[in-house]
Design a protein around this motif. Structure first.
Motif: not given
Length: 89
Positions: A16, A40, A43-44, A46-48, A50-51, A67, A70, A74
């Motif tokens: 990933s 995008t 969002i990437g 924020v998502s990473s 949180l993970w 993460n 990532s 990003t």
């Protein structure tokens, strides 16, 4: 066969994270980030993030490492987007 789940996590997370490398190289070579959507990237991150937080809470080293990578990748995309968009205008 008994495979350590962290190994699977490192492979999946590594793949990933590696998704960003060709895009970063393309942007640097072409000196253009027009095709990158800033939303995008946000969002990437924020998502990473949180993970990453989840991985820390669960003490999953693979989630923490991959993460983090990532988030950095990003972040590089965002910086390149801002640099090349500014140069274009």
């Amino acid at each position: 066969m008994n495979i350590n789940p962290e190994i699977i996590g490192f492979i999946a997370g590594g793949m990933s994270s590696a998704l960003f490398i060709p895009q970063i190289i393309k942007i640097i070579k072409e000196k253009s980030a027009e095709e990158i959507a800033l939303l995008t990237c946000i969002i990437g991150i924020v998502s990473s993030g949180l993970w990453l937080w989840y991985g820390i809470m669960q003490e999953h080293i693979s989630m923490m490492v991959t993460n983090s990578i990532s988030i950095v990748a990003t972040g590089v995309l965002i910086v390149l987007k801002l640099i090349y968009d500014k140069e274009k205008n």
